[in-house]
Scaffold this motif. Sequence first.
Motif, PDB file in Angstrom:
ATOM      1  N   LEU A  33    -164.164 -63.306 -27.845  1.00 56.85           N
ATOM      2  CA  LEU A  33    -163.155 -62.555 -27.076  1.00 56.85           C
ATOM      3  C   LEU A  33    -161.823 -62.535 -27.822  1.00 56.85           C
ATOM      4  CD1 LEU A  33    -164.184 -63.898 -23.569  1.00 56.85           C
ATOM      5  CD2 LEU A  33    -164.190 -61.477 -24.236  1.00 56.85           C
ATOM      6  N   ALA A  37    -159.722 -59.360 -29.510  1.00 56.05           N
ATOM      7  CA  ALA A  37    -158.291 -59.097 -29.293  1.00 56.05           C
ATOM      8  C   ALA A  37    -157.586 -58.902 -30.631  1.00 56.05           C
ATOM      9  CB  ALA A  37    -157.666 -60.263 -28.528  1.00 56.05           C
ATOM     10  N   LEU A  85    -158.028 -59.488 -23.037  1.00 51.79           N
ATOM     11  CA  LEU A  85    -159.129 -60.214 -23.675  1.00 51.79           C
ATOM     12  C   LEU A  85    -158.818 -61.706 -23.781  1.00 51.79           C
ATOM     13  CD1 LEU A  85    -159.973 -57.651 -26.482  1.00 51.79           C
ATOM     14  CD2 LEU A  85    -161.617 -58.536 -24.824  1.00 51.79           C
ATOM     15  N   ALA A 136    -165.202 -57.270 -21.854  1.00 44.49           N
ATOM     16  CA  ALA A 136    -164.749 -58.666 -21.833  1.00 44.49           C
ATOM     17  C   ALA A 136    -165.372 -59.429 -20.671  1.00 44.49           C
ATOM     18  CB  ALA A 136    -163.225 -58.707 -21.737  1.00 44.49           C
TER      19      ALA A 136
END
Lengths: 418, 418
Positions: A33, A37, A85, A136
């Motif tokens: 995650l 980002a 995120l 996400a």
Amino acid sequence: MNQEQYVIGKATLAKEASRKMAITDTVIKNKALIAMADALIEKKDIILDANSKDMENGKNKGLSNALLDRLLLDEKRIHSMAEGLRQVAGADDPIGETIKMWKRPNNLQIGQIRVPLGVIGIIYEARPNVTVDAAALCIKSGNAVILRGGSEAINSNTTISKIISAAAENAGLPQGCINFIETTDRDAVNIMMKLNGYIDVLIPRGGAGLINTVVKNATVPVIETGVGNCHIFVDTSADFDNAVDIVINSKTQRPAVCNAMETLLVHKDVAQEFLPKLAKKLNSIGVEMHGCHSTQNIIKNVKPAVEEDWSTEYLDLILAIKVVGSIDEALEHIYKYGTKHSECILTNNYLNSQRFLKEVDAAAVYVNASTRFTDGGEFGFGAEIGISTQKLHARGPMGLKELTTTKYIIYGEGQIRS
Amino acid sequence: MNQEQYVIGKATLAKEASRKMAITDTVIKNKALIAMADALIEKKDIILDANSKDMENGKNKGLSNALLDRLLLDEKRIHSMAEGLRQVAGADDPIGETIKMWKRPNNLQIGQIRVPLGVIGIIYEARPNVTVDAAALCIKSGNAVILRGGSEAINSNTTISKIISAAAENAGLPQGCINFIETTDRDAVNIMMKLNGYIDVLIPRGGAGLINTVVKNATVPVIETGVGNCHIFVDTSADFDNAVDIVINSKTQRPAVCNAMETLLVHKDVAQEFLPKLAKKLNSIGVEMHGCHSTQNIIKNVKPAVEEDWSTEYLDLILAIKVVGSIDEALEHIYKYGTKHSECILTNNYLNSQRFLKEVDAAAVYVNASTRFTDGGEFGFGAEIGISTQKLHARGPMGLKELTTTKYIIYGEGQIRS
């Protein structure tokens, strides 16, 4: 390759990935995650380029300013997607939780544990940030995802999904955990709706048209989201100043969303005093009023309400107003016209507050607060995948936990059934 | 009156009743359940009369002995239905439970409370006791119910439903809380499947044909029940005596039900030793064996298994047997052919037991116990409305709690969203 082969190809990848996702460690999911980002920020120029194509096409097609605004990405919005995120990375992993565990008289030990749903399909409309948000939440909850965005955002979505899925896979998530349907052909949606055995749940996010199409045609399980014809009932004992604030907030703070109020019900005993106070404020903000006979007698500047007004989700600066004779009449009106989303009573009467909470059948029932609070973030769930207006599986704002199911695990010592 | 008007008429009654059911006190619901039990006993002769008509029609139509046995009612079975009602009366009422309640930083107090689903539709096949069991569970959980039984049991079901709904209404439950579709016209089912706005959930109970029809055609939310192609994997470290007992129990204790085992997987390193022990017992009970090549080489009296065997839910005294090279091969076989119902490993190896529990995606995953325990009663849930094999809303045995949904109630002090 035809549409069906294309979509089934994506679904097959997703299904294979979902097996691995289910047993992927939290650490890896969080790492992915954060990598997603970082990748969004790093490749923001490519995203902005793709988005400017969508914006140009949109302008040429004559999309409304409101739609164009939803479609638009800028540096700030990309940073905000990346921030989302990072927040999901920081949230607790719902997978593996033992919800309960107990022992039976025969010594069987039975546990109910939280596991991913498997493959989640999301069908959505204009806003490209949904691509990131939905991916996400699905990944953090151990699922694979198949995304199908609106045709207006096809360039932005394709670019974003390529960036985040590459980042996710590089960080250790299985190939095919994030899939985007890179076609604007509507057949793709029809195929997704019937992919039993591949898709475990389909979540439509968007207007009533999209949601109805999915509910009517899908053979895979669906979670219905979003339509909200929300009411506020101003009882005789309401605090008027506060009531004005709550009505104004519920109607005007963000009129285009599903938890905005659409119809105001006012008790006849206080309508004469309350409505003029409210109308002053509504007029100053430019809210158009559609009122019943009594309303028209009390305040000016009110269009006559017709039957259709009571069932319309305006999603705009328009308010329907009806004077009712009693709390019973208010409850009946809500039962008849409500969509079971968010309903509110403003009162200082204990019995009426309890009756309203008990008798109104809706995802969220309020006493003395704005309907605008029906939201995953406001409820404290962190991010939100949508607001369920159905009763199965999830009702109201859906966070990570609502993207999971459970399984029973049974520890035996050789028990047989007699 | 045509079929559609008839079914919608029943559904309208049910919908009205569901509003009152949702706020009916536990005491009244329990009183009604006991009155229903008393009425069944008191009017048992009328029920037996109606049932003998169904039995006669069934014999004339040439129904199998197994089906006729399911259809048959006698004094003992009527007493057992009445006993079931009394047990549901004694169970805890799930409605009104506060699942959780918390305070937000802005002082909003948000609670999630358990409420009924509303109107539950049940479509089922031959056994008339389902009429009573399903009505009892739906009522106790505050719902109204629309029952549609199989045509073979039409006389029994019509009579039983009249008796129990009259008793329920006399005891104070709202008119229309129990509705039975008194027609064998198949259109009634088609209409029920599309009654969005009336029926909140449809639960098909019966064979794969019925369930598939409902899943494919319903536009109202469905809870899929029942199909179970269950496996047991005998690992190298299994206790062989105990393994024979568990396999025999899982296969033969009640072969016609969904939690019975259909395919046995045996690790190659122990097949030579284990299979002859097992075959002796299987032969003595008269279980027909369909085996892979290796199985055929080890034991006699085995028909060659074809591809179809691995995906067949025999529901009969037939067992498919496959020798596998490793736990990985067992997991792959279960992934490919399993229906995510009940799966079991027999082992004394810690890592393998944990891996099986983690990696097998099914409603119930067992270590060292019979698959026959996947059952609401055996899990300790009291009565059971069915076993969900889907992932949304409920998974595994469904008791009273699975017939409910939740709503959020929010206590405010005038909060608005900023």
